[in-house]
Design a protein around this motif. Structure first.
Motif, PDB file in Angstrom:
ATOM      1  N   ILE B  26       0.827  -1.192   0.000  1.00 27.72           N
ATOM      2  CA  ILE B  26       0.000   0.000   0.000  1.00 27.72           C
ATOM      3  C   ILE B  26       0.864   1.246   0.000  1.00 27.72           C
ATOM      4  CG2 ILE B  26      -1.620   1.311   1.415  1.00 27.72           C
ATOM      5  CD1 ILE B  26      -2.691  -1.504   2.291  1.00 27.72           C
ATOM      6  N   GLN B  27       0.616   2.080  -0.944  1.00 28.93           N
ATOM      7  CA  GLN B  27       1.377   3.329  -1.021  1.00 28.93           C
ATOM      8  C   GLN B  27       0.786   4.331  -0.048  1.00 28.93           C
ATOM      9  OE1 GLN B  27       1.752   5.062  -4.830  1.00 28.93           O
ATOM     10  NE2 GLN B  27       3.909   4.503  -4.836  1.00 28.93           N
ATOM     11  N   CYS B  28       1.612   4.985   0.695  1.00 26.90           N
ATOM     12  CA  CYS B  28       1.084   5.846   1.734  1.00 26.90           C
ATOM     13  C   CYS B  28       1.354   7.312   1.440  1.00 26.90           C
ATOM     14  CB  CYS B  28       1.653   5.448   3.083  1.00 26.90           C
ATOM     15  SG  CYS B  28       1.240   3.759   3.469  1.00 26.90           S
ATOM     16  N   LYS B  30      -0.109  10.778  -0.761  1.00 25.41           N
ATOM     17  CA  LYS B  30      -1.256  11.311  -1.470  1.00 25.41           C
ATOM     18  C   LYS B  30      -0.857  12.615  -2.135  1.00 25.41           C
ATOM     19  CE  LYS B  30      -6.092  11.613  -0.288  1.00 25.41           C
ATOM     20  NZ  LYS B  30      -6.717  10.784  -1.313  1.00 25.41           N
ATOM     21  N   ASP B  31      -1.366  12.816  -3.342  1.00 27.98           N
ATOM     22  CA  ASP B  31      -1.059  14.059  -4.050  1.00 27.98           C
ATOM     23  C   ASP B  31      -1.745  15.236  -3.377  1.00 27.98           C
ATOM     24  OD1 ASP B  31       0.366  12.630  -5.877  1.00 27.98           O
ATOM     25  OD2 ASP B  31      -1.341  12.391  -7.247  1.00 27.98           O
ATOM     26  N   SER B  32      -1.176  16.424  -3.596  1.00 27.16           N
ATOM     27  CA  SER B  32      -1.814  17.624  -3.065  1.00 27.16           C
ATOM     28  C   SER B  32      -3.110  17.872  -3.807  1.00 27.16           C
ATOM     29  CB  SER B  32      -0.912  18.830  -3.256  1.00 27.16           C
ATOM     30  OG  SER B  32       0.103  18.809  -2.298  1.00 27.16           O
ATOM     31  N   PRO B  33      -4.163  18.234  -3.085  1.00 27.61           N
ATOM     32  CA  PRO B  33      -5.429  18.473  -3.784  1.00 27.61           C
ATOM     33  C   PRO B  33      -5.371  19.762  -4.602  1.00 27.61           C
ATOM     34  CG  PRO B  33      -5.653  18.938  -1.440  1.00 27.61           C
ATOM     35  CD  PRO B  33      -4.268  18.407  -1.644  1.00 27.61           C
ATOM     36  N   GLU B  34      -6.239  19.817  -5.585  1.00 30.38           N
ATOM     37  CA  GLU B  34      -6.333  20.964  -6.489  1.00 30.38           C
ATOM     38  C   GLU B  34      -7.282  21.985  -5.857  1.00 30.38           C
ATOM     39  OE1 GLU B  34      -8.445  21.089 -10.668  1.00 30.38           O
ATOM     40  OE2 GLU B  34      -7.039  19.412 -10.534  1.00 30.38           O
TER      41      GLU B  34
END
Lengths: 776, 185
Positions: B26-28, B30-34
């Motif tokens: 599992i990758q932990c 998360k991209d920054s939201p737009e």
């Protein structure tokens, strides 16, 4: 030399009189009273042993000699007995030893298969439902819902944005083989944060025989001209292997009130499931995939733009927007899609030792469409995707000196994503959530009559959120002083991007006692509950069009903690059975959504109501549930369930949306035992909720050329009502069941306090439903 | 007992392995939201009042402010046009009126008058929907004798009817509801 013993695998008892044959040498003997046998004259080499016993399945096993120690061999009982063990072990088995549990009967599940899970659950005492219109039905236990209630599907909690009042559980009634409610916080296995209780849905355990069973059900409802088609099919083998599937398709157009149409209340529901696995006495595994999709229209007159629209709706007897009947679902509407993949492995060892491992992946996408302008009208105004991975393992040790303990560990990873293409501020921000839980439950069963259970649970909840705040709101709420360090950057549209990391360590405990008496059972249950605020409570930030309400979360919220006590007196045998349950709880820092200080969003010129999540220092709940059944004669049976609950702050202010007193009664008539004819008459009485908080507001009405300010009474609950239902069920042909049901026979015009759209329209009128079911 | 410990150990180690493997997969991050720039809110409304003598005045309400008082001359008829704006970004104000005109069938502007000796009717150059009904974006305000009162203006989205004398008769939802004080002198 070969020295061995033969044991029964599930009872862990030595088996006497087992005939043991060495195939190669044709030597033969029987086990003694301790299950032991000894072949003295055997040389080195490989042998085949054949074990035979009249009650058991014969087993052959290879054995290489020499062996140095005593060898133990296991036998399994005959299929029939095995089946009894496997089936009785899993079905009709209580989850807790001392908890207060209620189960929906197969008939009750069947009766509601055309409707919503929430409707079916409301048949249980202590359960009510909070609705948004007629198709979005959410269960409530002892007056609480959302995160204070766990819906557990085959051992894992359903993750479907459960906090929202208009977020119904993403599960179809048709997928629920067995449904039971564990009241209060005694099922620590599933979490220590449930004030209401746990609604547990478990699949059927399949029989160990060669069979193909299934059903094809179709029905028609006059309300909404609704049709449905349900299928299920299961193939089982004597080896314990099984596979199967189920599908449901439901489709309804606009519903109607006795006097007017309820525009845009149609809904569609699709569900599909496939599963396979194998049941053996010592091992069981199962793989399951479920898909659930629901699209529901929101009553068009409930789409309000301003507080004035609410005020006008309240003053009108009829909805202010009524459109021609249609099967089409227009905006506003919501669409949820849920995928669930699960794997489960159960191992049973000697001496009741059990171990299981469960993994579930859930994906829940929720889209809400509003009435918007231009290209936006086809674009969701809310589009959130919640993905959860859950891994759980449970272990139960052998009973020793009247004690037995079980323990388990759970881990969860959750990812929430709010699609920015909606063009609307995110109601719920993007986040990653990690949760770990560990529990330990000890049972003490000194005699058949007395059981005590002590449970402890620890949970760690880590929430990593990225959220935009409007700078004006950020400063207004004083976050600029307390949370300045969480700002990551300043955006171009007047927002701060912030990173909020929240960590909660939750401890919970439960103590239960069960004492059997001459004629009944007494159960006492004490639970200490800790619940961390959920993402909606912490971060909500947006407009709920259905109620012209802006909902605001609060970063400063902490855990709510409290005690819940339940006492239940039950008599479950004889012609007259009953269960009376009293419950009381006291919760500190209880989180509620209530009007903000100003009541209105001043910035928008009083167009919207503002609701903020706040913590009340102390909230007390108390209530009584009653289940009663009386077999009047071999033909007549009378049943009733009733519940009453009160939820107030320490100062005595009642909380909103607390179910009023309700009583369900049913009289069943079966003329003869031979004929499968059954008639039943049901009555539901719902009292007026008098305990309501005052959320009224002033509005300037425009009448006859004059502006006059008047109080808008959104607080007073609707009047009490009685509903009558009637149904008749019989066999039409050999394998075909037929049923005819009439709901709200007298076409009563009523409003339901627990329907959030009650300001805009009344409830649905009479419904006639005809259902045919072909069983094979 | 030994047996028990052994089986327990086996199970725990199996479980631990499964957990460890799962967490590895599992990758932990998360991209920054737009950032979202909301473009549909109406937070500014302007009434342009052109008096009989040709003089013109703008009365603008902005979110968070109270509505300005409209002044009319007694016994005259003024032409009033209404405009709706999204002024969230002061440097890039969006004119929502254009969308209202495009979707004339789904929109209706409704006026109510209290106290003042005033009558409001659709102007001949008003925008009409596909049924030929004027949607009241351009109106004529005929003022009689000196008086004061209030004009309430509504922008109604998806009305179920465009004829009626009270807001309730028109159905739909209210996008804008403003009370402009009026002085006729």
């Amino acid at each position: 030399m070969l020295f061995g013993e033969v044991f029964d695998v599930h009872e862990n008892l030595a088996l006497e009189q087992v005939k043991v044959t060495v195939v190669e040498t044709n030597q033969q003997l029987s086990t003694n009273a301790e299950g032991k046998f000894l072949f003295r004259e055997l040389c080195k080499g490989q042998y085949t042993l054949l074990f035979e016993h009249p009650d058991c399945v014969s087993v052959t096993q290879k054995q290489t000699l020499p062996v140095t120690s005593l060898k133990r061999y296991f036998l399994e009982h005959h299929i029939n007995e095995l089946e009894e063990i496997i089936v009785s072990e899993t079905s009709e088995k209580n989850t807790t030893k001392t908890g207060i549990e209620r189960r929906l009967t197969e008939g009750e599940i069947k009766r509601f298969r055309a409707q919503n899970l929430g409707d079916a659950l409301a048949q249980l005492s202590g359960v009510s439902s909070i609705k948004t219109g007629n198709a979005i039905v959410k269960p409530m236990v002892h007056g609480v819902t959302g995160s204070r209630l766990a819906i557990v599907n085959d051992g894992i909690r359903l993750q479907d944005h459960e906090w929202g009042a208009d977020h119904a559980p993403s599960i179809d009634v048709n997928a629920a083989d067995q449904v039971q409610l564990i009241k209060g916080a005694s099922a620590l296995k599933y979490g220590g944060d449930v004030l209401g209780g746990v609604l547990e849905i478990t699949p059927k355990t399949h029989r160990l025989k060669d069979s193909l069973i299934g059903a094809l059900t179709t029905g028609y409802s006059s309300q909404g001209q609704g049709g449905y088609l349900l299928t299920n099919l299961t193939k089982t083998y004597t080896s314990g292997a099984f596979f199967g599937g189920a599908t449901s398709i439901k489709n309804a157009g606009d519903f109607s009130h006795p006097d007017y149409a309820l525009s845009n209340t149609g809904n569609r529901e699709q569900h599909a499931q496939v599963f396979f696995g194998r049941n053996k006495i010592t091992k069981k595994w199962r793989v399951d995939y479920r898909f659930y999709q629901k699209e529901a229209g929101i009553l068009s007159s409930a789409h309000v733009g301003t507080v004035g629209d609410i005020a006008r709706a309240l003053e009108s007897d009829q909805p202010l927007s009524t459109l021609p009947w249609t099967r089409r679902i227009n905006n506003p509407r919501q669409q949820t899609t849920h995928h669930n993949v699960s794997f489960r492995y159960d191992r049973r060892l000697e001496n009741q030792v059990k171990w299981d491992l469960l993994y579930t992946y859930q994906s829940n996408n929720r889209k809400e469409f509003d009435i918007r302008r231009g290209e936006y009208n086809d674009r969701a105004a809310l589009d959130i995707l919640l993905q959860s991975h859950d891994l759980v393992t449970n272990y139960q040790t052998a009973a020793k000196n009247d004690f037995q303990w079980s323990t388990g560990f759970s881990a969860q990873l959750q990812d929430n994503f709010s699609d920015p293409s909606t063009g609307v501020r995110r109601l719920i921000p993007d986040y990653l959530r990690y949760k770990f839980g560990l529990y330990w439950i000890n049972q003490y069963v000194p005699s058949n009559d007395f059981t005590a259970e002590l449970g402890l649970r620890f949970d760690y909840d880590y929430l990593d959120t990225q959220k935009f705040y409007k700078i004006a709101i950020w400063n207004d709420r004083g976050y600029n002083q307390d949370f300045a360090s969480t700002i990551v950057s300043t955006g171009n549209a007047g927002n701060y991007l912030t990173r909020q990391i929240k960590k909660f360590a939750n401890f919970s405990a439960s103590l239960g006692v069960k004492q059997k008496l001459d004629k009944g059972t007494v159960r006492v249950n004490l639970g200490y509950i800790t619940r961390a605020p959920n993402p909606a409570e912490l971060f909500s930030d947006g407009l709920h069009h259905a109620l012209a309400t802006i909902e605001l979360g609060d970063l400063r919220l902490t855990q709510e903690r409290g005690l819940k006590a339940l006492l239940s007196i039950e008599k479950q045998t004889g012609v007259f059975t009953y269960a009376l349950t009293g419950h009381y709880s006291s919760i500190a820092d209880y989180i509620v959504l209530q009007p903000g200080e100003a009541g209105f969003d001043q910035a928008r010129n009083s167009a919207f109501l503002v609701r903020e999540y706040v913590q009340l220092p102390r909230v007390n709940t108390q209530g009584i549930d009653l289940d009663l059944s009386y077999q009047i004669s071999s033909q007549f049976q009378y049943k009733t369930t009733a519940s009453w609950v009160s939820i107030k702050t320490a100062e005595g202010t009642p909380l909103i949306d607390v179910p009023p007193l309700n009583v369900n009664q049913e009289l069943q008539f079966r003329p003869t035992k031979e004929k499968p004819l059954r008639l039943s008459l049901r009555n539901q009485f719902v009292a007026q909720q008098k305990q309501v908080p005052d959320f009224n507001f002033e509005y300037n009405f425009f009448e006859d050329g004059n502006i006059s300010s008047r109080l808008v009474d959104i607080s007073t609950a609707p009047k009490a009502y009685h509903l009558m239902d009637f149904s008749i069920e019989t066999k039409a042909w050999d394998r075909v069941d037929i049923s005819l049901t009439a709901e709200n026979i007298f076409n009563i015009d009523y409003r339901n306090y627990l329907n959030r759209l009650r300001y805009f329209a009344g409830e649905t009128g009479r419904n006639i439903r005809l259902e045919l079911s072909y069983i094979f | 007992m030994k047996n028990f410990i052994q089986t327990t150990y086996t199970h725990i180690s199996h479980t631990a392995t499964v957990f460890a493997l799962t967490l590895l997969f599992i990758q932990c991050k998360k991209d920054s939201p737009e950032e979202i720039n909301e473009e549909e809110v109406i937070n500014s409304v302007t009434l342009t009042v052109t008096a009989a003598d040709g003089s013109s005045n703008d009365y603008t309400w902005n979110e968070g402010e109270s509505e300005p008082t409209i002044t009319l001359a007694a016994n005259t008829t003024s032409n009033v046009s209404i405009h709706f704006y999204d002024a969230s970004d002061a440097s890039d104000v969006e004119d929502i009126t254009e969308e209202v005109i495009e979707e004339a069938d789904e929109h209706f502007v409704f006026y109510q008058i209290s106290s003042a000796s005033l009558s409001i009717a659709a102007a001949s150059n008003d925008v009409e929907d596909s049924d030929g009904t004027s949607i009241n974006l351009k109106t004529e305000w005929t003022a009689a004798g000196a008086s004061t009162g209030t004009v309430r203006v509504y922008l109604i989205h998806e009305p179920t009817s465009k004829t009626g004398t009270s807001r309730g008769e028109l159905g739909g939802s209210t996008d804008i509801e403003l009370d402009f004080p009026v002085t006729i002198q």
